[in-house]
Design a protein around this motif. Sequence first.
Motif, PDB file in Angstrom:
ATOM      1  N   VAL A 149       2.188  -1.950  13.876  1.00 15.20           N
ATOM      2  CA  VAL A 149       3.564  -2.366  13.610  1.00 15.20           C
ATOM      3  C   VAL A 149       4.211  -1.366  12.656  1.00 15.20           C
ATOM      4  O   VAL A 149       3.622  -0.982  11.653  1.00 15.20           O
ATOM      5  CB  VAL A 149       3.598  -3.779  12.988  1.00 15.20           C
ATOM      6  CG1 VAL A 149       5.029  -4.236  12.800  1.00 15.20           C
ATOM      7  CG2 VAL A 149       2.842  -4.749  13.869  1.00 15.20           C
ATOM      8  N   VAL A 150       5.435  -0.963  12.980  1.00 18.87           N
ATOM      9  CA  VAL A 150       6.151  -0.028  12.118  1.00 18.87           C
ATOM     10  C   VAL A 150       6.936  -0.837  11.085  1.00 18.87           C
ATOM     11  O   VAL A 150       7.739  -1.688  11.433  1.00 18.87           O
ATOM     12  CB  VAL A 150       7.085   0.872  12.943  1.00 18.87           C
ATOM     13  CG1 VAL A 150       7.867   1.802  12.039  1.00 18.87           C
ATOM     14  CG2 VAL A 150       6.290   1.661  13.969  1.00 18.87           C
ATOM     15  N   LEU A 151       6.666  -0.585   9.808  1.00 18.08           N
ATOM     16  CA  LEU A 151       7.284  -1.354   8.735  1.00 18.08           C
ATOM     17  C   LEU A 151       8.056  -0.444   7.785  1.00 18.08           C
ATOM     18  O   LEU A 151       7.916   0.769   7.835  1.00 18.08           O
ATOM     19  CB  LEU A 151       6.210  -2.102   7.938  1.00 18.08           C
ATOM     20  CG  LEU A 151       5.411  -3.170   8.697  1.00 18.08           C
ATOM     21  CD1 LEU A 151       4.334  -3.742   7.787  1.00 18.08           C
ATOM     22  CD2 LEU A 151       6.305  -4.263   9.211  1.00 18.08           C
ATOM     23  N   VAL A 152       8.862  -1.062   6.927  1.00 20.69           N
ATOM     24  CA  VAL A 152       9.596  -0.317   5.905  1.00 20.69           C
ATOM     25  C   VAL A 152       9.189  -0.851   4.540  1.00 20.69           C
ATOM     26  O   VAL A 152       9.153  -2.062   4.330  1.00 20.69           O
ATOM     27  CB  VAL A 152      11.121  -0.471   6.073  1.00 20.69           C
ATOM     28  CG1 VAL A 152      11.859   0.331   5.006  1.00 20.69           C
ATOM     29  CG2 VAL A 152      11.562  -0.056   7.453  1.00 20.69           C
ATOM     30  N   ASP A 153       8.881   0.060   3.635  1.00 18.68           N
ATOM     31  CA  ASP A 153       8.565  -0.302   2.257  1.00 18.68           C
ATOM     32  C   ASP A 153       9.879  -0.317   1.476  1.00 18.68           C
ATOM     33  O   ASP A 153      10.396   0.725   1.086  1.00 18.68           O
ATOM     34  CB  ASP A 153       7.594   0.749   1.696  1.00 18.68           C
ATOM     35  CG  ASP A 153       7.149   0.419   0.284  1.00 18.68           C
ATOM     36  OD1 ASP A 153       7.798  -0.429  -0.365  1.00 18.68           O
ATOM     37  OD2 ASP A 153       6.150   1.015  -0.163  1.00 18.68           O
ATOM     38  N   GLN A 154      10.432  -1.527   1.269  1.00 18.57           N
ATOM     39  CA  GLN A 154      11.754  -1.639   0.648  1.00 18.57           C
ATOM     40  C   GLN A 154      11.784  -1.043  -0.763  1.00 18.57           C
ATOM     41  O   GLN A 154      12.799  -0.498  -1.191  1.00 18.57           O
ATOM     42  CB  GLN A 154      12.186  -3.103   0.563  1.00 18.57           C
ATOM     43  CG  GLN A 154      12.347  -3.792   1.906  1.00 18.57           C
ATOM     44  CD  GLN A 154      13.455  -3.194   2.732  1.00 18.57           C
ATOM     45  OE1 GLN A 154      14.352  -2.556   2.206  1.00 18.57           O
ATOM     46  NE2 GLN A 154      13.382  -3.369   4.035  1.00 18.57           N
ATOM     47  N   PHE A 186       8.428  -7.267  13.894  1.00 13.06           N
ATOM     48  CA  PHE A 186       7.647  -8.162  14.760  1.00 13.06           C
ATOM     49  C   PHE A 186       7.341  -9.450  13.987  1.00 13.06           C
ATOM     50  O   PHE A 186       6.367 -10.127  14.256  1.00 13.06           O
ATOM     51  CB  PHE A 186       6.327  -7.525  15.207  1.00 13.06           C
ATOM     52  CG  PHE A 186       6.374  -6.846  16.565  1.00 13.06           C
ATOM     53  CD1 PHE A 186       7.510  -6.910  17.358  1.00 13.06           C
ATOM     54  CD2 PHE A 186       5.267  -6.152  17.050  1.00 13.06           C
ATOM     55  CE1 PHE A 186       7.531  -6.285  18.607  1.00 13.06           C
ATOM     56  CE2 PHE A 186       5.288  -5.521  18.289  1.00 13.06           C
ATOM     57  CZ  PHE A 186       6.423  -5.580  19.060  1.00 13.06           C
ATOM     58  N   CYS A 187       8.174  -9.767  12.981  1.00 13.98           N
ATOM     59  CA  CYS A 187       7.907 -10.899  12.076  1.00 13.98           C
ATOM     60  C   CYS A 187       6.488 -10.797  11.533  1.00 13.98           C
ATOM     61  O   CYS A 187       5.668 -11.707  11.698  1.00 13.98           O
ATOM     62  CB  CYS A 187       8.144 -12.240  12.770  1.00 13.98           C
ATOM     63  SG  CYS A 187       9.879 -12.716  12.861  1.00 13.98           S
ATOM     64  N   TYR A 188       6.226  -9.680  10.889  1.00 16.93           N
ATOM     65  CA  TYR A 188       4.869  -9.404  10.408  1.00 16.93           C
ATOM     66  C   TYR A 188       4.300 -10.549   9.580  1.00 16.93           C
ATOM     67  O   TYR A 188       3.118 -10.867   9.643  1.00 16.93           O
ATOM     68  CB  TYR A 188       4.876  -8.113   9.589  1.00 16.93           C
ATOM     69  CG  TYR A 188       3.510  -7.490   9.446  1.00 16.93           C
ATOM     70  CD1 TYR A 188       2.877  -6.913  10.543  1.00 16.93           C
ATOM     71  CD2 TYR A 188       2.838  -7.481   8.223  1.00 16.93           C
ATOM     72  CE1 TYR A 188       1.625  -6.349  10.436  1.00 16.93           C
ATOM     73  CE2 TYR A 188       1.586  -6.920   8.105  1.00 16.93           C
ATOM     74  CZ  TYR A 188       0.978  -6.359   9.212  1.00 16.93           C
ATOM     75  OH  TYR A 188      -0.264  -5.813   9.110  1.00 16.93           O
ATOM     76  N   HIS A 189       5.203 -11.221   8.814  1.00 18.80           N
ATOM     77  CA  HIS A 189       4.743 -12.321   7.971  1.00 18.80           C
ATOM     78  C   HIS A 189       4.354 -13.537   8.801  1.00 18.80           C
ATOM     79  O   HIS A 189       3.659 -14.418   8.314  1.00 18.80           O
ATOM     80  CB  HIS A 189       5.834 -12.702   6.966  1.00 18.80           C
ATOM     81  CG  HIS A 189       7.118 -13.137   7.605  1.00 18.80           C
ATOM     82  ND1 HIS A 189       7.889 -12.305   8.393  1.00 18.80           N
ATOM     83  CD2 HIS A 189       7.763 -14.315   7.589  1.00 18.80           C
ATOM     84  CE1 HIS A 189       8.951 -12.960   8.820  1.00 18.80           C
ATOM     85  NE2 HIS A 189       8.901 -14.194   8.353  1.00 18.80           N
TER      86      HIS A 189
END
Lengths: 252, 248
Positions: A149-154, A186-189
């Motif tokens: 999953v590609v995520l962003v570190d806010q 992808f609603c990782y949480h």
Amino acid sequence: MPDDRAACDRRKFLHDLAKLPCATLLLGVVGPLETLATETEEGEEYYAMGIQVDRCIGCGLCVQACKTENDVPQEPYFFRTWVEHYEIHDDGSATVESPEGGIHGFPPGDDDRDVLRSFFVPKLCNQCDNPPCVQVCPVGATFKTEDGVVLVDQDYCIGCRYCIQACPYGARYLDPRTKTADKCTFCYHRITKGLLPACVEVCPTQARVFGELGTRSSPLHRMKRQDSLHVLKPSLNTEPKVLYANLDGEVR
Amino acid sequence: MRVGKIPGQVVRLAIVLIASLVVLLLVRARFVPESFGETGHYRADVVPAIAAQPIRYAGMQACAECHDDVAEVKASSYHRGLTCEGCHGAAADHVEDPVEATPAVPSGRESCLRCHEYLGARPTGFPQIIETIHNPMEPCAGCHDPHEPTPPAVPGECSACHRAIASTKSVSHHWSLDCETCHLTPQKHRENPRAHLPEKPVAREFCGRCHDRAAESAATVPRVDMADHGGRYPCWQCHYPHDPEGHS
């Protein structure tokens, strides 16, 4: 014998010079082999989404659920997922519209005479396996997790917007509150707790399915068996993990 | 500056190198966040942080635990594929505290039309209606249980909806006439009455079929002279067709 020594050194120098490209070549071969090895290991927990376009009724509940679940700014320019209404005309031209991302569904339009066919296409971040956004991030604030999953570190994003420019699918936006890039997770949480992404959860016709690529019992696997699958903009070699079934050739 | 046999310029170079290495390490320690690079070119710590984001949609299984009655009815209905929260909105807070936080209960026709209003782009076969002619003004829930929306059985008898007319006629001289003798009625009228209205007699000649002196009806049917009885007015100007009176 000074001349001799010079000759000897030159030979050694040339020798060394020849080794250099060999070494680089070797590294170049070993490098990809390494990534190949890790890719085959991924298997089980490699999330992907399937979209059965011919089932979408354009109700827009997915758009609404996504905004609620992920606290996406309410203004109608910020979407992590949205639904597009395609109309293909007699002359082969296509019109695409997405009023407020389709969040309130679609109004009954006046049926144009020259419409050959029309349909809805849900869109979102394609969770590319080869993500251009990650490549351009100067600080490593956007990345691909081990489950794909590609995520962003806010907290680490500097808001430079390179990734927004780089995304060929227009899936990213700059959150006006934090001034950082944001997009579908992808609603990782949810998925890490065994729940479905919010958009999949609320879809009334199961136009969206979700699962792990390697798991044979996932609905995704069934979809893969039944339909021929497409991805958006395959020529860009981004290797999307959002797979479309029964996609019209006109969809970009 | 000469250490043992090492020439001065080399020593100076070494000092510069070591100094920049130290600075580099310090800067790195200062600016590269903890856990960066542990699993890739990113802060490994952010992954669990993102995964810990709170949930708003509880998911359908959660609702079924307390509302098993609704869930059971829905599970075998046309709406089996819908989740509770698609209609009632995100309700994780309600699951946490069912009394304090109550989910929205949709009312009005719009909530259904989002899915059922006719749109050309919807897949063929998906049940759709045209809002303006499908029982307008009436709330959908009056006829369709949102958790089990099977359309109500279509009444076959005209009397189900036209009770007054039917009972008037049943004790009138026209009691023996079927409604459809005079009103050709499309089947759809029973399902969607206003969109498919039956026909009504339009001309005097219609009544003449039975009441004309030359008509081939039973002998007991009273006859009039179509040419001059009642002038040129339609017959129902003076005779209510569902309860005709032949004597003033």
